[in-house]
Design an enzyme around this catalytic site. Structure first.
Site, PDB file in Angstrom:
ATOM      1  CB  CYS A   1       6.458  48.324 101.327  1.00  0.00           C
ATOM      2  SG  CYS A   1       7.886  47.928  99.968  1.00  0.00           S
ATOM      3  CG  HIS A   2       3.467  49.184 102.787  1.00  0.00           C
ATOM      4  ND1 HIS A   2       2.629  48.890 101.890  1.00  0.00           N
ATOM      5  CD2 HIS A   2       2.859  50.726 102.762  1.00  0.00           C
ATOM      6  CE1 HIS A   2       3.356  49.719 100.617  1.00  0.00           C
ATOM      7  NE2 HIS A   2       3.151  51.286 101.840  1.00  0.00           N
ATOM      8  N   GLY A   3       4.536  46.539 105.983  1.00  0.00           N
ATOM      9  CA  GLY A   3       4.897  45.843 107.539  1.00  0.00           C
ATOM     10  C   GLY A   3       4.107  45.342 107.416  1.00  0.00           C
TER      11      GLY A   3
END
Lengths: 282, 194, 439
Positions: B158-160
């Site tokens: 999702c956001h690394g």
């Protein structure tokens, strides 16, 4: 004016609730039996619930399911095996040991096969029959009803269950009892069609497919209580009442506090009302 | 409606003035009297105390809590593999770590960690091969995948966020390591979570 | 809402808001400053009690919907789950179930109060009709709510009530099929009833807003039925009626709580704790107590369509009541003859309610067979229902229209203050001597 109003309302309610009392049909009036949980301050008798659970487990559960009940319920507050040391009933060792005695059908999460595993406190009481046709087939076409809310599903539930269990008797001469049927004066129903006696003397009650399930000495109580038929019936009725309404005690004690609060509140408001209105003629 | 002159409260004053009862003289029937305050407080108390049941009903119910612990048979997990089971509605990673993974985790114990924890603190004593973590990213709750990322552990798509082989946050926006739930070994091959 | 406002904004924010959305002014004019006749008795507190009932039903209902599952396989168990597992679920569900009964107790008292004191007469016809609309919506909501637990009474009650529409010629069958969403009461029926049961209370709340609006234009009626003549006749709503209504509300809540905590199933049916079974009907099927008078009227007619029409007629006739009563005198305090007929009407309604709960062919006086009249023994509940139903309609359609033209009412007081001041029990010593002061 207000008093008159309340009296009228009470009268109205009394009149309107009258039909419900008559709705039980032509069964004999239930036997009078006293329970510890009656009245506004009534509490369940834990020893009685334990005995009642034993009767259910050893006798009733052979045919009757209790699908709304889980093993953990046995250990929750006010329940038969509640132990203050284990506020979370899932940790109650006695409840866990009861659950473990049962084999619960489950699906193997890897193979997808139907397997049986020992029960946990989160499991529901297993049903004696896999489905309704199976239950009927094993009971001469009659369906043993689920007992989860039985005490709420009959008028005067606990008394009714007690009366039914202890009320089996020989059918009076002139009453034709069908094959697989038993006469019980406390069963709801109408036996007019099977009655060959005088028309104004139709016996009360109805026919029930269940044979008399309990007998003296059938269940050995762990606490040494003498297991008469009446004792067994009374205890299992108490257990079923608890199962139907496990929050009854919580409800009554909450209610007591609420009533006291409301009465004081009403008194304060009345005093406030008199004070505000005292100089106004009305 | 008939026209009304100045405020009706004035009417109440007239009422007081008309009363021959001396005790009532100067009383303002509208406010600041113990009994009125007490009644108002009682009303507030009634509403406040009834509010709790209506709030508490949204908390987990008895049957939800009953399902909150789960037992798991470890023999199902191969070395170097992980099994994802559902616990309290969330994924739970049960991973049997290889020696290399354990060594990599221990080696990084002294690295610059955002949420400092040694690998030893993240598994049960003497059970270094078994890592049990809740499989939701501590950033915003997505499910990280194993084998991605820069540290050989999990990577959240999702956001690394990058986690290492001990489930510790190493890079990305997540603030915390993957959470270790309360669990216990019932036997060598069985754990109970929750 | 009365056209003139005494609200004076005190702070800058209040002034700012008042020129944009005068909502504080609205509240002030309708529940603080609103001039209210000073002689309202406790029968007038039921408006406030009903507002509380509606509030309780809305709040508990929204909460129950968070846990209830509208599916035939899960509805019964989900309700029991609320009772057993949801925190305080037993409290919330018993409040909702008994709250419905309390709502109807209050609404019936409210309606009979309106009938007795002539609150339906000009200029309050619209107020009365809006009340009838609320009552009709309440009945629909209560009926659909009773179906949701999906017990035996729920199911067979739904079957019976939806079949009423089958009595309509030509379109009847199509309408029932449409209501059911199938060929019998089943899952689609349960789903739509849940949806509508959630919707209708908000419509009730909307109509209640109109009802209060329609009340605040002409102002309250009062026990004398005489118009307010001057401000001597009124007191501001707050604090005089907030505290009086508040006291009555709490007394009512004590009655409510005694049912919720100590007799929560007394007003329901034991059969509804048996899961719905489409193959077996309970031996004695009766609706909830608040529908019993209409149920008695339905069964009084030996013809299906006739019974249905008469039952709906019993409600419809209330809508036109303002134009049926020809008397110019509002309060029955000054109509001794009408008062007598009113109390017989009240008795007839109670008798209808009682008959609705009995088997039609059972004897009213036990063990006494008289003679058969047309289709049933004269000493039977069906005949008692017929006499009571006859009176019910006669009261609206014959007695009230004729009585207003023929009776001689007692002299009415000049104003509300007049009888108050001349009433020896109420007037403080000395106050009666100075009628211009409100003693």
């Amino acid at each position: 004016m207000l008093r008159k109003g309340i009296a009228l309302a009470a009268l109205g309610l009394a009149m309107l609730s009258a039909p419900a009392a008559l709705a039980a049909g032509a069964a004999a009036p239930v036997k009078h039996v006293e329970y510890s949980f009656e009245g506004p301050f009534g509490k369940f008798d834990q020893a009685q619930l334990q005995r009642g659970y034993k009767v259910y487990r050893e006798v009733c559960s052979a045919c009757h399911s209790m699908t709304l009940m889980s093993f953990r319920n046995l250990g929750q507050k006010d329940g038969p095996f509640y132990d203050p040391k284990y506020p979370n009933p899932n940790d109650n060792p006695y409840v866990k040991s009861i659950a473990k005695d049962y084999q619960i059908k489950d699906i193997d999460s890897e193979t997808g096969d139907v397997i049986e595993r020992p029960g946990t406190s989160a499991d529901r009481f297993p049903s004696p029959f896999p489905n309704e046709p199976a239950a009927r087939a094993s009971n001469g076409g009659a369906l043993p009803p689920d007992l989860s809310v039985m005490a709420k599903a009959r008028h005067h539930g606990p008394q009714y269950i007690y009366s039914l269990l202890t009320g089996y008797k020989e059918p009076p001469a002139g009453l034709k009892v069908g094959v697989g049927q038993h006469y019980n004066p406390y069963m709801a129903g109408d036996v007019t069609a099977a009655w060959s006696g005088p028309h104004d003397k139709v016996p009360p009650g109805g026919f029930i497919a269940m044979a008399p399930p309990l007998a003296a000495g059938q269940v050995t109580f762990d606490d040494g209580t003498k297991s008469t038929l009446e004792q067994e019936a009374k205890d299992v009725a108490a257990f079923l009442t608890w199962a139907s309404e496990p929050k009854m005690q919580e409800r009554k004690s909450f209610g007591f506090a609420a009533m006291i609060y409301l009465l004081i509140f009403a008194g304060l408001l009345y005093a406030s009302y008199r004070k505000i209105w005292k100089n106004v003629a009305h | 409606m008939r026209p009304q002159t100045k405020g009706s409260f004035k009417v109440a004053d007239t009422v007081v003035g008309a009363n021959p009862d001396t005790h009532a003289a100067g009383d303002d029937p509208n406010r600041r009297d113990f009994i009125h305050i007490a009644a108002a407080v009682a009303a507030g108390g009634a509403v406040a105390s009834l509010a709790w049941p209506f709030i508490d009903q949204m908390n987990p119910s008895g049957d939800t809590l009953a399902l909150a612990s789960v037992e798991f048979d470890l023999t199902k997990v191969e070395l170097g593999q992980q099994v994802v089971i559902k616990w309290r509605g969330k994924p739970l990673f049960v991973r049997k770590r290889t020696g290399a993974e354990i060594a990599a985790a221990i080696k990084d114990d002294k690295a610059d960690l955002r949420d400092p924890q040694t690998d030893e603190e993240r598994h049960k004593p003497g059970k270094a091969e078994w890592l049990v973590v809740i499989g939701t990213c501590t950033h915003l709750g997505c499910v990280p995948t194993f084998g991605g990322g820069d540290f050989g552990g999990w990577f959240c798509p999702c956001h690394g966020s990058h986690y290492d082989t001990s489930g510790r946050i190493r890079k990305g926006p997540a603030p915390k390591n993957l959470a270790v739930p309360d669990y216990a070994f019932l036997s060598d091959t069985k754990v109970k979570v929750g | 809402m009365s056209g003139h406002s005494n609200y004076e904004p005190k702070t800058g924010i209040e002034r700012w808001l008042d020129t944009r959305l005068p909502i504080v002014r609205l509240a002030y004019d309708s529940i603080i400053d609103f001039p209210t006749p000073k002689n309202l008795n406790y029968w007038w507190t039921f408006g406030g009690i009903l507002a509380v009932c509606l509030g309780i039903q809305l709040v508990t209902g929204i909460v129950l919907a968070m846990h209830y599952v509208p599916h035939v396989d899960h509805a019964f168990a989900s309700v029991e789950r609320i009772m057993r597992d949801v925190n305080y679920g037993w409290l919330i569900r018993y409040m909702h179930a008994n709250g419905a009964s309390m709502f109807f107790i209050a609404v019936y008292i409210h309606m009979f109060r309106g009938l007795y004191y002539g609150s339906y007469k000009a200029p309050r016809e619209v107020l009365w009709i809006l009340g009838c609309v609320i009552y009709l919506l309440m009945m629909a909501t209560a009926f659909m709510g009773y179906v949701l637990p999906w017990g035996q009474m729920s199911f067979h009650g739904a079957v019976v009530i939806t079949n009423l529409f089958g009595a309509l010629p030509i379109v009847g069958e199509a309408i029932t099929t449409w209501l059911w969403g199938g060929f019998a009461v089943d899952n689609p029926t349960l789903n739509r009833f849940f949806s509508l049961h959630y919707l209708l209370p908000f419509m009730i709340a909307g109509v209640v807003g109109l009802h209060i609006w329609a009340l605040h234009v002409p102002g309250n009626n009062n026990p004398t039925g005489v118009n307010v003549k001057s401000k001597e006749d009124t007191v501001p709503f707050h604090p005089y009626y907030t505290v009086k209504d508040g006291f009555a509300i709490v007394v009512f809540l004590i009655l409510f709580a005694s049912f919720v905590f100590y007799n929560p199933n007394a007003l329901g049916h034991a059969d509804n704790y048996i899961p719905a079974n489409p193959l077996v009907t309970p031996a004695h099927i009766v609706p909830e107590w608040y529908f019993l008078p209409f149920y008695a009227i339905l069964r009084a007619v030996p013809d299906k369509l006739g019974g249905v029409l008469l039952m709906f007629g019993a409600i419809a006739v209330m809508f036109v009541l303002p134009w049926l009563d020809t008397s110019k005198v509002r309060s029955m305090r000054y109509r001794p003859t009408a008062k007598l007929y009113f109390f017989i009407f009240l008795l007839a309604c109670l008798i209808l309610g009682y008959c609705g709960g009995q088997l039609p062919d059972d004897h009213v006086i036990p063990h006494l067979s008289t003679f058969t009249l047309i289709d049933a023994d004269l000493n039977s509940f069906v005949w008692l229902s017929r006499f009571a139903a006859l009176y019910y309609f006669a009261y609206f359609l014959v007695i009230l229209p004729i009585l207003g033209l023929t009776e001689t009412p007692l002299p009415q007081p000049e104003s509300i203050s007049a009888p108050v001041l001349s009433h020896p029990a109420n007037a403080p010593a000395g106050a009666a001597a100075s009628p211009e002061k409100r003693g």
